[in-house]
Motif scaffolding. Structure first.
Motif, PDB file in Angstrom:
ATOM      1  N   UNK A   1       0.863  -1.173   0.000  1.00 51.86           N
ATOM      2  CA  UNK A   1       0.000   0.000   0.000  1.00 51.86           C
ATOM      3  C   UNK A   1       0.906   1.232   0.000  1.00 51.86           C
ATOM      4  N   UNK A   2       0.753   2.092  -0.994  1.00 50.46           N
ATOM      5  CA  UNK A   2       1.661   3.215  -1.192  1.00 50.46           C
ATOM      6  C   UNK A   2       0.948   4.519  -0.861  1.00 50.46           C
ATOM      7  N   UNK A   3       1.616   5.352  -0.066  1.00 49.86           N
ATOM      8  CA  UNK A   3       1.009   6.594   0.421  1.00 49.86           C
ATOM      9  C   UNK A   3       1.927   7.778   0.147  1.00 49.86           C
ATOM     10  N   UNK A   4       1.298   8.917  -0.070  1.00 45.52           N
ATOM     11  CA  UNK A   4       2.021  10.174  -0.260  1.00 45.52           C
ATOM     12  C   UNK A   4       2.252  10.849   1.083  1.00 45.52           C
ATOM     13  N   UNK A   5       3.514  11.179   1.384  1.00 47.14           N
ATOM     14  CA  UNK A   5       3.789  11.940   2.590  1.00 47.14           C
ATOM     15  C   UNK A   5       3.444  13.402   2.340  1.00 47.14           C
ATOM     16  N   UNK A   6       2.775  14.014   3.334  1.00 50.63           N
ATOM     17  CA  UNK A   6       2.381  15.413   3.221  1.00 50.63           C
ATOM     18  C   UNK A   6       3.038  16.185   4.365  1.00 50.63           C
TER      19      UNK A   6
ATOM     20  N   UNK B   1       8.953  -7.082   5.966  1.00 49.77           N
ATOM     21  CA  UNK B   1       7.528  -7.411   6.041  1.00 49.77           C
ATOM     22  C   UNK B   1       7.277  -8.833   5.565  1.00 49.77           C
ATOM     23  N   UNK B   2       6.501  -9.542   6.332  1.00 50.03           N
ATOM     24  CA  UNK B   2       6.107 -10.903   5.946  1.00 50.03           C
ATOM     25  C   UNK B   2       4.796 -10.923   5.170  1.00 50.03           C
ATOM     26  N   UNK B   3       3.817 -10.137   5.606  1.00 48.87           N
ATOM     27  CA  UNK B   3       2.468 -10.258   5.067  1.00 48.87           C
ATOM     28  C   UNK B   3       1.901  -8.966   4.514  1.00 48.87           C
ATOM     29  N   UNK B   4       2.138  -7.846   5.186  1.00 51.80           N
ATOM     30  CA  UNK B   4       1.531  -6.571   4.782  1.00 51.80           C
ATOM     31  C   UNK B   4       2.589  -5.477   4.855  1.00 51.80           C
ATOM     32  N   UNK B   5       2.617  -4.610   3.826  1.00 55.93           N
ATOM     33  CA  UNK B   5       3.578  -3.513   3.778  1.00 55.93           C
ATOM     34  C   UNK B   5       2.869  -2.232   3.363  1.00 55.93           C
ATOM     35  N   UNK B   6       3.020  -1.189   4.183  1.00 56.59           N
ATOM     36  CA  UNK B   6       2.587   0.165   3.834  1.00 56.59           C
ATOM     37  C   UNK B   6       3.828   1.021   3.671  1.00 56.59           C
ATOM     38  N   UNK B   7       3.879   1.813   2.598  1.00 51.81           N
ATOM     39  CA  UNK B   7       5.049   2.642   2.307  1.00 51.81           C
ATOM     40  C   UNK B   7       4.609   4.098   2.194  1.00 51.81           C
ATOM     41  N   UNK B   8       5.279   4.977   2.944  1.00 48.99           N
ATOM     42  CA  UNK B   8       5.054   6.422   2.834  1.00 48.99           C
ATOM     43  C   UNK B   8       6.274   7.055   2.187  1.00 48.99           C
ATOM     44  N   UNK B   9       6.062   7.783   1.089  1.00 43.76           N
ATOM     45  CA  UNK B   9       7.159   8.351   0.317  1.00 43.76           C
ATOM     46  C   UNK B   9       6.914   9.832   0.060  1.00 43.76           C
TER      47      UNK B   9
ATOM     48  N   UNK C   1       8.974   7.816   5.775  1.00 40.08           N
ATOM     49  CA  UNK C   1      10.018   8.826   5.527  1.00 40.08           C
ATOM     50  C   UNK C   1      10.946   8.500   4.369  1.00 40.08           C
ATOM     51  N   UNK C   2      10.483   7.756   3.390  1.00 41.48           N
ATOM     52  CA  UNK C   2      11.336   7.502   2.233  1.00 41.48           C
ATOM     53  C   UNK C   2      11.381   8.765   1.377  1.00 41.48           C
ATOM     54  N   UNK C   3      12.584   9.261   1.137  1.00 44.08           N
ATOM     55  CA  UNK C   3      12.754  10.576   0.518  1.00 44.08           C
ATOM     56  C   UNK C   3      13.828  10.491  -0.556  1.00 44.08           C
TER      57      UNK C   3
END
Length: 583
Positions: free
Chosen positions: A445-450, A552-560, A532-534
């Motif tokens: 799941x990919x998210x935008x950092x604001x 992550x084994x099962x679920x990964x959320x990424x904030x970039x 905090x991936x920048x």
């Protein structure tokens, strides 16, 4: 037109379906919109007896009527037994239709009464109820008399189909007059509540995250069992360099090999670089020694610098003093701390080992490797195994090299689902094969950092949903950042979504763990939130993102930070060589 549940006409291809279709057609064309027509209603009674009610007709004012539909003709003999008469004239014994419909009616009313009582506390359902029988393809013979258990207004034939609505109303009038208890007239809200509770409950067996995680975790555990079978062919090698991608089972094999060697009577050292991983493996080793009544000296599990510190403590002439300046401290950990271990080995303060196993060998300086070789009882021939992944070299030390020793490659990832393994492979731009037995799993799941406040609220919402909506326990969730908390989007936070944050894996019971990616290397978590991936941060190398995602084994959320549209299109986080791409 009444409401039919289900809304489709009974199938004429099933047993008795043609007769039921005739009745359904008549009911749907004649009854008013205030009626509900249930057909093929299935019921499992408390006696574990499965039943099917052909029709259940329900009206807020008239009540409820159960109708048994018979596709063939019926005859009640003078003996009281019943005979089925097929259209071709064949006769065969059959069950008493009156007993059938009465039994089904009582079972249904009992089940609904229990449900209504649980919901409202009432001891009766709020509707008058009764039953009837219909043979839509047969008629009464002239001069035939109904058995005492039936009445003409409760036994309908093909002759009644044209005016079936009036027959239903007469039947309900009879049962209302015969009732010993007349419930008060139902208002529309109470009727809707009764209908939804007792006849039309909504059941949801949704593919929730917790259920999917349980199934995926079971599959991954089965995969891990296969890894240990490799030991049978590897333990005979005195020197071995095991390489493989994140999640391929290097640490699993290292721990399993250490235990097997200890059980064989050897004195074993299992050493890694990361302190949290060392503490975790040390706890496993202590339980193993206790369970097998082995002395503590048989298996020593430490991270490298803890091993150096303990070696220093064994030397009465040595002092362990870590400088305060950052440059001086780095020099101490690189040079002075390992020399404490070397001196303790040379002076005999550290008993030699029969076997040394080095996990995370890519994080070790080659000079540290020489010291570890000297800790062997036979430095030139003693058992020395290295486990490493060059792609996880975050410290640029070069790592311990196996030289000309046999190299064994673990090609498959056994830690994660196929979806997460593909995402991790995309970070390095190299293929990583998932195990054929691994579940497919969720894409990241990919998210935008604001802004910091908006980002923290978004993270808190995801964590809150994981905890409350999906019932994932806090100690299965890990938050990873490239830098320490004070320099991350979680700065100054002590809790998230009402749950305290832990800084160390050993303190995570009932808490959410937050730590840096590098400190969590070698470990894993069912759910990882990678924050905090920048692309403008030099620390966010492709290796660091790969290491973080592969925890992550099962679920990964990424904030970039930056533009994540490319991430969302490709589910691949690195498009610029060496750094997190922005598309």
């Amino acid at each position: 037109m009444p409401t039919s549940i289900p809304p489709t006409r009974p199938s004429v291809h099933r047993s008795g379906g043609a007769a039921e279709a005739l009745v359904w057609d008549a009911l749907m064309s004649q009854l008013s919109a205030d009626w509900l027509v249930f057909h093929g209603l299935r019921l499992l009674s408390g006696e574990a007896r499965a039943r099917e009610l052909d029709f259940v007709l329900v009206h807020r004012l008239h009540g409820m009527l159960m109708v048994e539909c018979k596709g063939a003709g019926l005859q009640c003999e003078r003996s009281g037994s019943w005979v089925r008469i097929d259209p071709d004239g064949r006769r065969s014994p059959t069950d008493d239709p009156v007993e059938q419909v009465e039994s089904a009616r009582h079972a249904l009313v009992k089940a609904m009464t229990e449900r209504w009582h649980d919901k409202t506390g009432a001891t009766r359902i709020p509707l008058v109820h009764g039953h009837a029988i219909i043979t839509p393809r047969a008629s009464h013979r002239a001069n035939s008399t109904l058995p005492l258990a039936l009445r003409s207004d409760l036994c309908w034939t093909a002759d009644d189909l044209p005016h079936l609505a009036q027959s239903v109303e007469r039947a309900m009038s009879f049962w209302r007059q015969a009732a010993t208890f007349l419930p008060p007239t139902l208002d529309t809200d109470t009727f809707r509540r009764f209908r939804r509770t007792c006849l039309q409950p909504v059941m949801q067996l949704t593919p929730g995250l917790r259920a999917r995680m349980a199934a995926q975790q079971a599959a991954l555990l089965r995969v891990s069992d296969q890894q240990q079978a490799l030991l049978r062919g590897l333990l005979a090698n005195p020197r071995l360099h095991v390489v493989g991608p994140a999640g391929s089972g290097k640490t699993v094999l290292a721990m399993a090999a250490a235990r097997q060697l200890a059980l064989a009577g050897k004195r074993v050292l299992l050493v890694c670089y990361n302190r949290p991983l060392g503490d975790y493996l040390s706890a496993i080793g202590e339980r193993f020694l206790a369970d097998n009544a082995l002395p503590p000296s048989r298996l020593v599990v430490r991270n490298f610098h803890r091993l150096c510190h303990e070696a220093c403590d064994l030397n009465p002439d040595a002092d362990w003093v870590v400088p305060k300046g950052p440059d001086e401290a780095r020099g101490f950990w690189r040079d002075e701390a390992p020399h404490h271990l070397l001196n303790a080995i040379s002076d005999g303060h550290v008993a030699p080992f029969d076997a040394v196993l080095v996990d995370e060998a890519q994080d070790f300086d080659e000079a540290w490797g020489e010291i570890l070789r000297l800790s062997l009882h036979k430095p030139m021939t003693g058992q020395l195994w290295l486990f490493g992944d060059a792609a996880q070299d975050l410290y640029n030390r070069g790592g311990m090299q196996g030289g000309s020793v046999p190299r064994f490659r673990l090609a498959e990832s056994h830690r994660a689902t196929k979806a997460l393994t593909a995402f991790c492979a995309a970070q390095l731009g190299v293929p990583i094969a998932p195990s054929s037995l691994a579940p497919q799993g969720e894409a990241p799941f990919l998210h935008q950092m604001e802004s910091p406040s908006r980002t923290r609220r978004a993270i808190a919402r995801v964590v809150g949903d994981l905890l409350s909506k999906h019932h994932v326990s806090p100690d299965r969730i890990t938050l990873l950042t490239p830098h320490r908390r004070k320099n991350s989007c979680l700065a100054d936070l002590v809790e998230l979504a009402g749950v305290p944050l832990a800084d160390e894996p050993v303190d995570r019971d009932g808490r959410l763990l937050h730590t840096t990616i590098s400190r969590f290397k070698g470990m894993e978590s069912d759910v990882v939130l990678l924050l905090d991936l920048d692309p403008d941060d030099e620390a966010c190398t492709k290796e660091l993102v790969y290491v973080g995602a592969s925890r992550a084994r099962l679920v990964l959320h990424v904030w970039c930070r930056g533009d994540v549209r490319a991430l969302r299109r490709q589910k691949a986080g690195l498009t610029r060589k060496g750094t997190l791409g922005t598309g």
